[in-house]
Design a protein around this motif. Structure first.
Motif, PDB file in Angstrom:
ATOM      1  N   LEU A 189      13.420  -7.909  -1.007  1.00 32.76           N
ATOM      2  CA  LEU A 189      13.037  -9.176  -0.381  1.00 32.76           C
ATOM      3  C   LEU A 189      14.031 -10.256  -0.766  1.00 32.76           C
ATOM      4  O   LEU A 189      14.621 -10.186  -1.835  1.00 32.76           O
ATOM      5  N   PRO A 190      14.287 -11.220   0.112  1.00 29.85           N
ATOM      6  CA  PRO A 190      13.536 -11.552   1.310  1.00 29.85           C
ATOM      7  C   PRO A 190      13.853 -10.695   2.540  1.00 29.85           C
ATOM      8  O   PRO A 190      13.247 -10.881   3.590  1.00 29.85           O
ATOM      9  N   HIS A 237       6.931  -3.952  -2.790  1.00 26.67           N
ATOM     10  CA  HIS A 237       7.448  -3.888  -1.418  1.00 26.67           C
ATOM     11  C   HIS A 237       8.660  -2.955  -1.389  1.00 26.67           C
ATOM     12  O   HIS A 237       9.514  -3.029  -2.272  1.00 26.67           O
ATOM     13  N   GLY A 267      11.003  -8.060   5.011  1.00 29.35           N
ATOM     14  CA  GLY A 267       9.634  -8.402   4.661  1.00 29.35           C
ATOM     15  C   GLY A 267       8.914  -8.975   5.864  1.00 29.35           C
ATOM     16  O   GLY A 267       9.490  -9.165   6.925  1.00 29.35           O
ATOM     17  N   GLY A 268       7.647  -9.243   5.696  1.00 27.94           N
ATOM     18  CA  GLY A 268       6.851  -9.865   6.746  1.00 27.94           C
ATOM     19  C   GLY A 268       5.891  -8.896   7.409  1.00 27.94           C
ATOM     20  O   GLY A 268       5.868  -7.700   7.115  1.00 27.94           O
ATOM     21  N   LYS A 269       5.118  -9.429   8.328  1.00 30.11           N
ATOM     22  CA  LYS A 269       4.096  -8.654   9.029  1.00 30.11           C
ATOM     23  C   LYS A 269       4.728  -7.443   9.716  1.00 30.11           C
ATOM     24  O   LYS A 269       5.734  -7.560  10.389  1.00 30.11           O
ATOM     25  N   LYS A 323      -3.362  -8.081   5.176  1.00 27.49           N
ATOM     26  CA  LYS A 323      -3.030  -9.358   4.543  1.00 27.49           C
ATOM     27  C   LYS A 323      -4.118  -9.675   3.517  1.00 27.49           C
ATOM     28  O   LYS A 323      -5.303  -9.533   3.795  1.00 27.49           O
ATOM     29  N   HIS A 344       1.411 -15.860   2.406  1.00 22.97           N
ATOM     30  CA  HIS A 344       2.328 -15.344   3.434  1.00 22.97           C
ATOM     31  C   HIS A 344       2.795 -13.937   3.057  1.00 22.97           C
ATOM     32  O   HIS A 344       3.050 -13.668   1.887  1.00 22.97           O
ATOM     33  N   TYR A 345       2.950 -13.087   4.057  1.00 21.76           N
ATOM     34  CA  TYR A 345       3.441 -11.727   3.804  1.00 21.76           C
ATOM     35  C   TYR A 345       4.777 -11.756   3.069  1.00 21.76           C
ATOM     36  O   TYR A 345       5.748 -12.356   3.545  1.00 21.76           O
ATOM     37  N   ASP A 346       4.836 -11.135   1.922  1.00 19.80           N
ATOM     38  CA  ASP A 346       6.081 -10.857   1.195  1.00 19.80           C
ATOM     39  C   ASP A 346       6.900 -12.095   0.838  1.00 19.80           C
ATOM     40  O   ASP A 346       8.115 -12.035   0.731  1.00 19.80           O
ATOM     41  N   GLU A 347       6.236 -13.234   0.625  1.00 25.96           N
ATOM     42  CA  GLU A 347       6.962 -14.461   0.298  1.00 25.96           C
ATOM     43  C   GLU A 347       6.666 -14.998  -1.099  1.00 25.96           C
ATOM     44  O   GLU A 347       7.180 -16.034  -1.490  1.00 25.96           O
TER      45      GLU A 347
END
Length: 188
Positions: free
Chosen positions: A108-109, A104, A112-114, A87, A143-146
Protein backbone atom coordinates in the motif's frame (compact mmCIF):
# COMPACT_ATOMS: atom_id res chain seq x y z
CA UNK A 1 -2.61 -12.03 28.99
CA UNK A 2 -3.52 -10.02 25.87
CA UNK A 3 -6.62 -11.14 23.98
CA UNK A 4 -6.83 -11.41 20.17
CA UNK A 5 -10.00 -11.74 18.09
CA UNK A 6 -9.57 -12.64 14.42
CA UNK A 7 -12.00 -11.82 11.60
CA UNK A 8 -11.67 -13.93 8.44
CA UNK A 9 -13.80 -14.76 5.41
CA UNK A 10 -12.13 -17.73 3.76
CA UNK A 11 -9.76 -20.61 4.22
CA UNK A 12 -8.16 -19.23 7.37
CA UNK A 13 -4.48 -20.01 6.83
CA UNK A 14 -3.46 -16.70 8.42
CA UNK A 15 -5.87 -17.28 11.31
CA UNK A 16 -4.47 -20.78 11.86
CA UNK A 17 -0.92 -19.44 11.75
CA UNK A 18 -1.76 -16.79 14.36
CA UNK A 19 -3.55 -19.28 16.62
CA UNK A 20 -0.59 -21.67 16.50
CA UNK A 21 1.95 -18.85 17.03
CA UNK A 22 0.17 -17.64 20.18
CA UNK A 23 -0.69 -21.09 21.52
CA UNK A 24 0.96 -21.62 24.92
CA UNK A 25 2.46 -18.13 24.88
CA UNK A 26 2.39 -16.16 28.10
CA UNK A 27 1.77 -12.72 26.59
CA UNK A 28 -1.25 -13.29 24.32
CA UNK A 29 -3.69 -15.77 22.84
CA UNK A 30 -6.35 -15.91 20.16
CA UNK A 31 -9.63 -16.14 22.04
CA UNK A 32 -12.09 -16.10 19.14
CA UNK A 33 -12.48 -16.28 15.38
CA UNK A 34 -15.41 -14.53 13.70
CA UNK A 35 -16.44 -14.91 10.07
CA UNK A 36 -19.04 -13.47 7.74
CA UNK A 37 -19.06 -16.75 5.77
CA UNK A 38 -20.89 -19.69 7.42
CA UNK A 39 -19.08 -22.08 5.04
CA UNK A 40 -15.58 -20.66 5.55
CA UNK A 41 -12.86 -23.21 6.17
CA UNK A 42 -11.56 -20.96 8.95
CA UNK A 43 -14.40 -22.31 11.14
CA UNK A 44 -13.03 -25.86 10.83
CA UNK A 45 -9.46 -24.71 11.43
CA UNK A 46 -10.44 -22.84 14.60
CA UNK A 47 -12.50 -25.78 15.87
CA UNK A 48 -9.56 -28.17 15.39
CA UNK A 49 -7.36 -25.78 17.34
CA UNK A 50 -9.97 -25.45 20.11
CA UNK A 51 -10.67 -21.75 19.56
CA UNK A 52 -14.23 -20.43 19.69
CA UNK A 53 -15.48 -19.65 16.18
CA UNK A 54 -18.75 -18.04 15.12
CA UNK A 55 -20.27 -16.83 11.89
CA UNK A 56 -22.48 -13.78 11.56
CA UNK A 57 -24.52 -12.17 8.81
CA UNK A 58 -24.63 -8.66 7.38
CA UNK A 59 -27.41 -7.61 9.74
CA UNK A 60 -25.45 -8.62 12.85
CA UNK A 61 -22.43 -6.50 11.95
CA UNK A 62 -23.89 -3.63 9.91
CA UNK A 63 -27.47 -3.04 10.99
CA UNK A 64 -27.44 -4.02 14.67
CA UNK A 65 -24.85 -3.95 17.42
CA UNK A 66 -24.75 -7.75 17.84
CA UNK A 67 -21.13 -8.16 16.72
CA UNK A 68 -20.08 -4.98 18.54
CA UNK A 69 -21.65 -6.28 21.76
CA UNK A 70 -19.96 -9.65 21.28
CA UNK A 71 -16.62 -7.87 20.96
CA UNK A 72 -17.30 -5.67 23.99
CA UNK A 73 -17.91 -8.78 26.09
CA UNK A 74 -14.77 -10.47 24.68
CA UNK A 75 -12.64 -7.41 25.56
CA UNK A 76 -9.97 -7.93 22.89
CA UNK A 77 -6.69 -6.06 23.11
CA UNK A 78 -6.36 -6.43 19.33
CA UNK A 79 -8.76 -7.24 16.50
CA UNK A 80 -6.97 -8.79 13.54
CA UNK A 81 -8.48 -8.88 10.06
CA UNK A 82 -6.93 -11.88 8.30
CA UNK A 83 -8.57 -12.23 4.93
CA UNK A 84 -11.77 -10.51 6.02
CA UNK A 85 -13.53 -9.15 2.94
CA UNK A 86 -16.27 -6.81 4.19
CA UNK A 87 -15.71 -3.17 5.04
CA UNK A 88 -15.21 -2.95 8.78
CA UNK A 89 -17.99 -0.95 10.46
CA UNK A 90 -17.38 2.46 11.98
CA UNK A 91 -19.12 1.61 15.27
CA UNK A 92 -16.55 -1.13 15.99
CA UNK A 93 -13.65 1.10 14.94
CA UNK A 94 -14.95 3.80 17.29
CA UNK A 95 -15.31 1.33 20.18
CA UNK A 96 -11.80 -0.08 19.62
CA UNK A 97 -9.65 2.86 18.44
CA UNK A 98 -6.22 1.83 17.13
CA UNK A 99 -6.97 -1.79 18.00
CA UNK A 100 -7.99 -3.10 14.58
CA UNK A 101 -5.32 -4.18 12.08
CA UNK A 102 -5.37 -5.80 8.66
CA UNK A 103 -2.93 -7.60 6.40
CA UNK A 104 -3.13 -6.56 2.74
CA UNK A 105 -1.50 -8.56 -0.10
CA UNK A 106 0.29 -5.62 -1.74
CA UNK A 107 2.52 -2.69 -0.91
CA UNK A 108 0.00 0.00 0.00
CA UNK A 109 -0.92 2.59 -1.09
CA UNK A 110 -0.65 0.67 -4.38
CA UNK A 111 -3.30 -1.93 -5.19
CA UNK A 112 -5.58 -1.03 -2.31
CA UNK A 113 -9.23 -0.07 -2.10
CA UNK A 114 -12.60 -1.66 -2.67
CA UNK A 115 -12.38 -4.88 -4.66
CA UNK A 116 -8.61 -5.15 -4.31
CA UNK A 117 -8.11 -8.38 -2.39
CA UNK A 118 -6.62 -11.82 -2.96
CA UNK A 119 -6.21 -12.93 -6.55
CA UNK A 120 -7.59 -9.60 -7.85
CA UNK A 121 -4.44 -7.95 -6.46
CA UNK A 122 -2.09 -10.66 -7.75
CA UNK A 123 -3.56 -10.51 -11.27
CA UNK A 124 -3.19 -6.72 -11.30
CA UNK A 125 0.45 -6.99 -10.17
CA UNK A 126 1.24 -9.41 -13.03
CA UNK A 127 -0.77 -7.47 -15.65
CA UNK A 128 1.03 -4.25 -14.75
CA UNK A 129 4.41 -6.01 -14.95
CA UNK A 130 5.43 -4.88 -11.46
CA UNK A 131 8.98 -5.76 -10.43
CA UNK A 132 8.09 -6.17 -6.76
CA UNK A 133 5.12 -6.58 -4.47
CA UNK A 134 4.65 -7.57 -0.87
CA UNK A 135 2.43 -7.32 2.16
CA UNK A 136 1.27 -4.38 4.22
CA UNK A 137 0.07 -4.66 7.79
CA UNK A 138 -1.86 -1.53 8.70
CA UNK A 139 -4.36 -0.07 11.13
CA UNK A 140 -7.92 -0.12 9.87
CA UNK A 141 -9.83 3.13 9.51
CA UNK A 142 -13.10 4.11 7.83
CA UNK A 143 -11.60 3.78 4.30
CA UNK A 144 -10.45 0.59 2.57
CA UNK A 145 -6.69 0.11 2.99
CA UNK A 146 -5.94 3.71 4.03
CA UNK A 147 -5.04 3.28 7.71
CA UNK A 148 -1.56 3.99 9.04
CA UNK A 149 1.03 1.49 7.85
CA UNK A 150 2.64 -0.59 10.59
CA UNK A 151 4.89 -2.90 8.54
CA UNK A 152 5.71 -3.86 4.96
CA UNK A 153 7.72 -6.76 3.53
CA UNK A 154 8.69 -7.04 -0.14
CA UNK A 155 9.36 -9.77 -2.66
CA UNK A 156 10.47 -9.73 -6.28
CA UNK A 157 8.13 -10.43 -9.18
CA UNK A 158 9.80 -11.99 -12.22
CA UNK A 159 8.69 -11.67 -15.84
CA UNK A 160 7.57 -15.31 -15.81
CA UNK A 161 5.58 -15.15 -12.55
CA UNK A 162 1.89 -15.91 -12.82
CA UNK A 163 -0.73 -14.58 -10.40
CA UNK A 164 -0.54 -17.95 -8.64
CA UNK A 165 3.23 -17.55 -8.25
CA UNK A 166 2.73 -14.10 -6.76
CA UNK A 167 0.04 -15.48 -4.43
CA UNK A 168 2.49 -18.12 -3.17
CA UNK A 169 5.16 -15.49 -2.50
CA UNK A 170 2.66 -13.28 -0.64
CA UNK A 171 1.44 -16.24 1.39
CA UNK A 172 5.00 -16.99 2.45
CA UNK A 173 5.52 -13.37 3.56
CA UNK A 174 2.26 -13.45 5.54
CA UNK A 175 3.18 -16.70 7.28
CA UNK A 176 6.61 -15.37 8.22
CA UNK A 177 5.80 -11.81 9.28
CA UNK A 178 2.15 -11.47 10.36
CA UNK A 179 2.40 -13.26 13.75
CA UNK A 180 5.63 -11.45 14.64
CA UNK A 181 4.11 -8.04 13.87
CA UNK A 182 0.98 -8.86 15.88
CA UNK A 183 3.23 -9.91 18.77
CA UNK A 184 5.24 -6.67 18.49
CA UNK A 185 2.04 -4.59 18.58
CA UNK A 186 0.82 -6.41 21.68
CA UNK A 187 4.20 -6.02 23.37
CA UNK A 188 4.04 -2.21 23.29
Amino acid sequence: MKRIVIFASGSGTNAENLIKFFHNRENASVIQVLTNNPHAKVLDRAKKLKVSALSFNKTAISETEDVLNLLKSAKPDLIVLAGYLWKFPDNILEAFPNKVINVHPALLPNYGGKGMYGMHVHHAIVENKEKETGITIHYVNEHYDEGAIIFQAKCNVTETDTADDVAAKIHQLEMEHFPKVVNDILSK
